[in-house]
Scaffold this motif. Structure first.
Motif, mmCIF file in Angstrom:
data_model
loop_
_atom_site.group_PDB
_atom_site.id
_atom_site.type_symbol
_atom_site.label_atom_id
_atom_site.label_comp_id
_atom_site.label_asym_id
_atom_site.label_seq_id
_atom_site.Cartn_x
_atom_site.Cartn_y
_atom_site.Cartn_z
ATOM 1 N N LEU A 6 31.488 26.103 73.789
ATOM 2 C CA LEU A 6 31.620 27.437 73.225
ATOM 3 C C LEU A 6 31.800 27.387 71.716
ATOM 4 O O LEU A 6 31.248 28.229 70.977
ATOM 5 C CB LEU A 6 32.809 28.151 73.873
ATOM 6 C CG LEU A 6 33.063 29.592 73.454
ATOM 7 C CD1 LEU A 6 31.843 30.466 73.732
ATOM 8 C CD2 LEU A 6 34.285 30.145 74.162
ATOM 9 N N TYR B 245 33.813 35.911 65.902
ATOM 10 C CA TYR B 245 33.085 35.616 67.134
ATOM 11 C C TYR B 245 33.989 34.974 68.188
ATOM 12 O O TYR B 245 33.827 35.221 69.394
ATOM 13 C CB TYR B 245 31.896 34.686 66.826
ATOM 14 C CG TYR B 245 30.824 35.330 65.981
ATOM 15 C CD1 TYR B 245 30.480 36.663 66.156
ATOM 16 C CD2 TYR B 245 30.159 34.610 64.993
ATOM 17 C CE1 TYR B 245 29.491 37.256 65.386
ATOM 18 C CE2 TYR B 245 29.180 35.189 64.217
ATOM 19 C CZ TYR B 245 28.849 36.520 64.417
ATOM 20 O OH TYR B 245 27.867 37.108 63.652
ATOM 21 N N ARG C 77 35.841 37.556 70.020
ATOM 22 C CA ARG C 77 34.973 38.267 70.964
ATOM 23 C C ARG C 77 34.742 37.447 72.237
ATOM 24 O O ARG C 77 34.739 37.985 73.349
ATOM 25 C CB ARG C 77 33.629 38.576 70.302
ATOM 26 C CG ARG C 77 33.682 39.655 69.246
ATOM 27 C CD ARG C 77 32.290 39.894 68.679
ATOM 28 N NE ARG C 77 32.311 40.888 67.604
ATOM 29 C CZ ARG C 77 31.213 41.242 66.916
ATOM 30 N NH1 ARG C 77 30.024 40.663 67.197
ATOM 31 N NH2 ARG C 77 31.302 42.148 65.950
ATOM 32 N N LYS C 78 34.537 36.139 72.075
ATOM 33 C CA LYS C 78 34.232 35.262 73.216
ATOM 34 C C LYS C 78 35.492 34.681 73.868
ATOM 35 O O LYS C 78 35.385 33.864 74.788
ATOM 36 C CB LYS C 78 33.343 34.109 72.748
ATOM 37 C CG LYS C 78 31.980 34.550 72.241
ATOM 38 C CD LYS C 78 31.125 35.144 73.352
ATOM 39 C CE LYS C 78 29.747 35.517 72.839
ATOM 40 N NZ LYS C 78 28.893 36.052 73.932
#
Length: 333
Positions: free
Chosen positions: A201, A287, A290-291
């Motif tokens: 990720l 980001y 968000r993830k």
């Protein structure tokens, strides 16, 4: 013979014949042990209890001090061997008590009748004469000179400990290193398994943040090129330099004002590499939020992996394996 009563430490005996009959029996009371011991040694028989004073023999045998002690319930003398380096007064007193169950009180006193602490080492005890008290009997002890002997024993004892440690390390270092390496590799596998999804990720978010930062950097270059072209058009085609010059001044001043505003907000000088890295981190954390990437957990796992790798590297070091150090490579001419 006149009838009389003899009192002996709480026991009432009607006459002398009963006293002899009582002492010859096998039923021995703890309160008569001192009387029997005095009769058996045939010394200080006429001295009242609690005031008998004898001198015990204390000398060296095989380099260690030994002391001959009379015990209340046993005939003759009992020899005790003392270790100046490791034994204490408490150890000696415990040995005396365990040797004879008839010993109720045992203590050591200095020449001034001050009790000696049980934690005192035998080395310190043997430096001056002392007194031994067993039940109600007191004995004088004059120890031999142990000053130089104890010092030599301490040095030998230290050398033996060092030799044993070196021998143990030599015999068990390989086994210990194998177990240690096995544990470290097992820990490394667990950390990598836990880190793998976070790493995947993170790589994806890193790619997005780098792309967005690169787009912003190229956008800044395009804006500066557009600004240059607009000012050139106004100078040579639409208007003259006399009209466009004040415009360029305000553009330059506005740019300097933006740079100073960056310093006020970030407390950093506006440098292009620093500004690019800062913008990359802003995009990355945006980001990551968000993830649902736990950046703190990721950093902790990476630190643990680096620590395990360092431990493995140190474990294979020649000094840890007791191997000769590799000579440095000669510089190529």
């Amino acid at each position: 013979m006149a009838f009389r009563t003899v009192i002996r430490r709480g026991f009432f005996v009607k006459d002398i014949s009963e006293l002899h009959r009582f002492s010859s029996s096998r039923v021995i009371s703890g309160r008569l042990t001192s009387w029997k011991h005095t009769a058996g040694l045939c010394t200080t028989a006429s001295t009242p209890p609690g005031e008998s004073r004898q001198e015990l023999k204390c000398d060296l045998q095989n380099g260690l001090p030994t002391i001959l002690v009379p015990l209340p319930s046993k005939p003759g003398m009992c020899q005790f061997t003392l270790k100046p380096v490791t034994d204490t007064v408490g150890d000696f007193l415990n040995h005396v008590k365990s040797e004879d169950g008839g010993v109720e009180k045992v203590a050591l006193y200095s020449e001034d009748d001050i009790i000696i602490a049980r934690s005192t080492s035998i080395d310190v005890l043997m430096r001056k004469p002392f007194k031994l008290r067993i039940n109600d009997d007191k004995f004088d002890v004059h120890p031999p000179d142990l000053g130089q002997l104890v010092s030599e024993d301490m040095q030998v004892y230290s050398d033996v400990k060092s030799m044993i440690y070196q021998l143990y390390s030599t015999l068990h270092v390989e086994e210990h290193q194998l177990h240690r390496e096995k544990d470290l590799r097992k820990k490394m596998e667990g950390l990598k398994t836990e880190l793998q999804p976070l790493e995947e990720l993170k790589i994806e978010l890193d790619r997005k943040a780098a792309s967005r930062t690169g787009f912003l950097v190229w956008g800044g270059l395009g804006f500066m090129g557009l600004q240059f072209g607009l000012l050139a058009r106004l100078t040579w085609w639409e208007y003259s330099w006399d009209i466009v010059e004040p415009i360029t001044y305000f553009v330059t001043y506005g740019t300097a004002l933006c740079m100073y505003g960056y310093y006020v907000l970030t407390n950093q000088e506006y440098l292009f590499p620093d500004a690019r890295d800062r913008q990359y981190l802003l995009f990355f954390h945006k980001y990551a939020k968000r993830k649902h990437l736990d950046v703190e957990k990721y950093n902790k796992l990476k630190h643990q992996v680096a620590q395990v790798e360092l431990d493995l590297e140190r474990l294979h070091d020649p000094l840890a394996l007791n191997l000769p150090i590799r000579p440095p490579k000669k510089a190529e001419e």
